[in-house]
Design a protein around this motif. Sequence first.
Motif, PDB file in Angstrom:
ATOM      1  N   THR A   1       0.835  -1.190   0.000  1.00 52.78           N
ATOM      2  CA  THR A   1       0.000   0.000   0.000  1.00 52.78           C
ATOM      3  C   THR A   1       0.872   1.243   0.000  1.00 52.78           C
ATOM      4  OG1 THR A   1      -1.823  -1.099   1.157  1.00 52.78           O
ATOM      5  CG2 THR A   1      -1.740   1.293   1.298  1.00 52.78           C
ATOM      6  N   TYR A   2       0.563   2.191  -0.883  1.00 54.23           N
ATOM      7  CA  TYR A   2       1.288   3.457  -0.960  1.00 54.23           C
ATOM      8  C   TYR A   2       0.351   4.583  -0.518  1.00 54.23           C
ATOM      9  CZ  TYR A   2       4.578   0.820  -3.829  1.00 54.23           C
ATOM     10  OH  TYR A   2       5.479  -0.102  -4.283  1.00 54.23           O
ATOM     11  N   THR A   3       0.881   5.558   0.209  1.00 52.46           N
ATOM     12  CA  THR A   3       0.075   6.704   0.618  1.00 52.46           C
ATOM     13  C   THR A   3       0.507   7.952  -0.143  1.00 52.46           C
ATOM     14  OG1 THR A   3       1.581   7.243   2.447  1.00 52.46           O
ATOM     15  CG2 THR A   3      -0.279   5.791   2.936  1.00 52.46           C
ATOM     16  N   VAL A   4      -0.458   8.818  -0.415  1.00 47.87           N
ATOM     17  CA  VAL A   4      -0.204  10.089  -1.104  1.00 47.87           C
ATOM     18  C   VAL A   4      -0.816  11.209  -0.259  1.00 47.87           C
ATOM     19  CG1 VAL A   4      -0.037   9.132  -3.426  1.00 47.87           C
ATOM     20  CG2 VAL A   4      -2.280   9.739  -2.497  1.00 47.87           C
ATOM     21  N   PRO A   5      -0.307  12.458  -0.390  1.00 43.99           N
ATOM     22  CA  PRO A   5      -0.726  13.526   0.527  1.00 43.99           C
ATOM     23  C   PRO A   5      -2.100  14.116   0.262  1.00 43.99           C
ATOM     24  CG  PRO A   5       0.883  14.360  -1.041  1.00 43.99           C
ATOM     25  CD  PRO A   5       0.807  12.882  -1.259  1.00 43.99           C
ATOM     26  N   ARG A   6      -2.650  13.928  -0.934  1.00 45.61           N
ATOM     27  CA  ARG A   6      -3.967  14.492  -1.226  1.00 45.61           C
ATOM     28  C   ARG A   6      -4.637  13.651  -2.298  1.00 45.61           C
ATOM     29  NH1 ARG A   6      -2.008  19.903  -4.592  1.00 45.61           N
ATOM     30  NH2 ARG A   6      -1.591  18.824  -6.554  1.00 45.61           N
ATOM     31  N   CYS A   7      -5.908  13.909  -2.510  1.00 48.59           N
ATOM     32  CA  CYS A   7      -6.664  13.172  -3.525  1.00 48.59           C
ATOM     33  C   CYS A   7      -6.312  13.683  -4.922  1.00 48.59           C
ATOM     34  CB  CYS A   7      -8.152  13.328  -3.277  1.00 48.59           C
ATOM     35  SG  CYS A   7      -8.671  12.933  -1.597  1.00 48.59           S
ATOM     36  N   GLY A   8      -6.861  13.035  -5.945  1.00 49.26           N
ATOM     37  CA  GLY A   8      -6.693  13.515  -7.306  1.00 49.26           C
ATOM     38  C   GLY A   8      -5.835  12.621  -8.174  1.00 49.26           C
ATOM     39  N   TRP A   9      -5.429  13.172  -9.323  1.00 51.22           N
ATOM     40  CA  TRP A   9      -4.668  12.410 -10.319  1.00 51.22           C
ATOM     41  C   TRP A   9      -3.207  12.237  -9.897  1.00 51.22           C
ATOM     42  CZ3 TRP A   9      -6.912   9.686 -13.906  1.00 51.22           C
ATOM     43  CH2 TRP A   9      -8.120  10.101 -14.466  1.00 51.22           C
ATOM     44  N   TYR A  10      -2.689  11.038 -10.130  1.00 51.98           N
ATOM     45  CA  TYR A  10      -1.271  10.726  -9.961  1.00 51.98           C
ATOM     46  C   TYR A  10      -0.823   9.842 -11.119  1.00 51.98           C
ATOM     47  CZ  TYR A  10      -1.325  12.485  -5.163  1.00 51.98           C
ATOM     48  OH  TYR A  10      -1.429  13.291  -4.060  1.00 51.98           O
ATOM     49  N   ASN A  11       0.440   9.948 -11.437  1.00 46.22           N
ATOM     50  CA  ASN A  11       1.042   9.006 -12.379  1.00 46.22           C
ATOM     51  C   ASN A  11       1.954   8.108 -11.568  1.00 46.22           C
ATOM     52  OD1 ASN A  11       3.288   8.076 -14.399  1.00 46.22           O
ATOM     53  ND2 ASN A  11       1.523   8.690 -15.638  1.00 46.22           N
ATOM     54  N   PHE A  12       1.597   6.840 -11.492  1.00 48.83           N
ATOM     55  CA  PHE A  12       2.302   5.896 -10.627  1.00 48.83           C
ATOM     56  C   PHE A  12       2.821   4.749 -11.474  1.00 48.83           C
ATOM     57  CE2 PHE A  12       2.529   2.389  -7.579  1.00 48.83           C
ATOM     58  CZ  PHE A  12       3.273   2.988  -6.572  1.00 48.83           C
ATOM     59  N   GLN A  13       4.137   4.589 -11.466  1.00 48.00           N
ATOM     60  CA  GLN A  13       4.778   3.538 -12.267  1.00 48.00           C
ATOM     61  C   GLN A  13       4.339   3.629 -13.730  1.00 48.00           C
ATOM     62  OE1 GLN A  13       4.202  -0.285 -10.376  1.00 48.00           O
ATOM     63  NE2 GLN A  13       5.333   0.322  -8.539  1.00 48.00           N
ATOM     64  N   GLY A  14       4.245   4.878 -14.219  1.00 49.51           N
ATOM     65  CA  GLY A  14       3.921   5.105 -15.622  1.00 49.51           C
ATOM     66  C   GLY A  14       2.450   4.994 -15.977  1.00 49.51           C
ATOM     67  N   LYS A  15       1.591   4.834 -14.971  1.00 43.22           N
ATOM     68  CA  LYS A  15       0.160   4.692 -15.229  1.00 43.22           C
ATOM     69  C   LYS A  15      -0.610   5.773 -14.485  1.00 43.22           C
ATOM     70  CE  LYS A  15       0.691  -0.335 -15.590  1.00 43.22           C
ATOM     71  NZ  LYS A  15       0.380  -1.632 -14.962  1.00 43.22           N
ATOM     72  N   ASP A  16      -1.644   6.308 -15.139  1.00 47.63           N
ATOM     73  CA  ASP A  16      -2.485   7.323 -14.510  1.00 47.63           C
ATOM     74  C   ASP A  16      -3.507   6.657 -13.595  1.00 47.63           C
ATOM     75  OD1 ASP A  16      -1.549   9.806 -15.723  1.00 47.63           O
ATOM     76  OD2 ASP A  16      -2.256   8.929 -17.607  1.00 47.63           O
ATOM     77  N   CYS A  17      -3.651   7.233 -12.408  1.00 55.54           N
ATOM     78  CA  CYS A  17      -4.668   6.738 -11.479  1.00 55.54           C
ATOM     79  C   CYS A  17      -5.275   7.929 -10.746  1.00 55.54           C
ATOM     80  CB  CYS A  17      -4.088   5.734 -10.495  1.00 55.54           C
ATOM     81  SG  CYS A  17      -2.820   6.413  -9.406  1.00 55.54           S
ATOM     82  N   PHE A  18      -6.489   7.755 -10.267  1.00 54.38           N
ATOM     83  CA  PHE A  18      -7.173   8.812  -9.518  1.00 54.38           C
ATOM     84  C   PHE A  18      -7.415   8.300  -8.105  1.00 54.38           C
ATOM     85  CE2 PHE A  18     -10.200  11.808  -8.035  1.00 54.38           C
ATOM     86  CZ  PHE A  18     -10.066  12.947  -8.828  1.00 54.38           C
ATOM     87  N   VAL A  19      -6.895   9.042  -7.130  1.00 51.63           N
ATOM     88  CA  VAL A  19      -7.012   8.637  -5.735  1.00 51.63           C
ATOM     89  C   VAL A  19      -8.192   9.358  -5.096  1.00 51.63           C
ATOM     90  CG1 VAL A  19      -5.858   8.542  -3.497  1.00 51.63           C
ATOM     91  CG2 VAL A  19      -4.524   8.262  -5.599  1.00 51.63           C
ATOM     92  N   ASP A  20      -9.126   8.590  -4.579  1.00 55.78           N
ATOM     93  CA  ASP A  20     -10.305   9.123  -3.898  1.00 55.78           C
ATOM     94  C   ASP A  20     -10.565   8.199  -2.706  1.00 55.78           C
ATOM     95  OD1 ASP A  20     -13.364   9.062  -3.387  1.00 55.78           O
ATOM     96  OD2 ASP A  20     -13.126  10.848  -4.627  1.00 55.78           O
ATOM     97  N   PRO A  21     -10.803   8.755  -1.516  1.00 57.11           N
ATOM     98  CA  PRO A  21     -10.939   7.894  -0.333  1.00 57.11           C
ATOM     99  C   PRO A  21     -12.124   6.943  -0.383  1.00 57.11           C
ATOM    100  CG  PRO A  21     -11.521  10.171   0.201  1.00 57.11           C
ATOM    101  CD  PRO A  21     -10.917  10.180  -1.166  1.00 57.11           C
TER     102      PRO A  21
END
Length: 262
Positions: free
Chosen positions: A1-21
Amino acid sequence: TYTVPRCGWYNFQGKDCFVDPRRQCTMTDDDKNINIVVDSQSQFAKSLQQVGDLAQWKKAYELAKKSPVARLMVAAAIAPSLLKVLGERNFLLHIYAPTRAGKTTALYLAASAIGSEKMIRSFDATKNGLAGAAADVSDYPFLIDEKQVADNRLKEAFDSLVYALANGIGRTKLNKDSTLKKLHDWRTIVTMTGETLLLADNVTGGANTRLLTIYAPKEILSAADCKQIRNIITENHGLVFSLVLNKIFEVGFPTLRKCYNE
């Protein structure tokens, strides 16, 4: 499990993902063992609640749909998730109308598509405070109610506030040891309400190119509709946004960009 400081779009390991709780953010079907969660105790993250029944929320939207202004406010609340996809910049929408025209209820309905009403900010704040709050809502709408409650210092800085929110980057500041603090940035569409113009008629230049002002001389929503809408969205909110995200991934970035350009 990886944590990020805020919600929204991230590019992780070359892939786009959207973080929403509210949704477990896995990358793809091949990466189910990778989970990304938001590590935030902010007021905004806590407002991203999903409560009630979508069919009930749709009843509130049907009441508002006959008003083009209310419909626009709901659309503007959903659209920030597309700014990154389409490569578009931030902009601001200011709705002004007489008292009791239903503009605040329309703003609450817009918020209810995303989360709870606690995500709505007040103009009773400083310019830097509002810009700092914008950094917490990247890829979500930034909703501000009741321009008339702003104090005189903020009223004199509305043009620079428009610049600050539209530019999407915070002020450069120093830590106590004179090192640079990490800059905050954001992507958002700001929707504001009030009873008068945000910028004076004599303001020209860049501020006006970043701001869409809409005057509603008559009521946006009737008093009866406002009452029904508020009753419904109190118990049913936050149900639309995950559907929008799922549709973005289903359609795909290239198709969305192609349709938008056309």
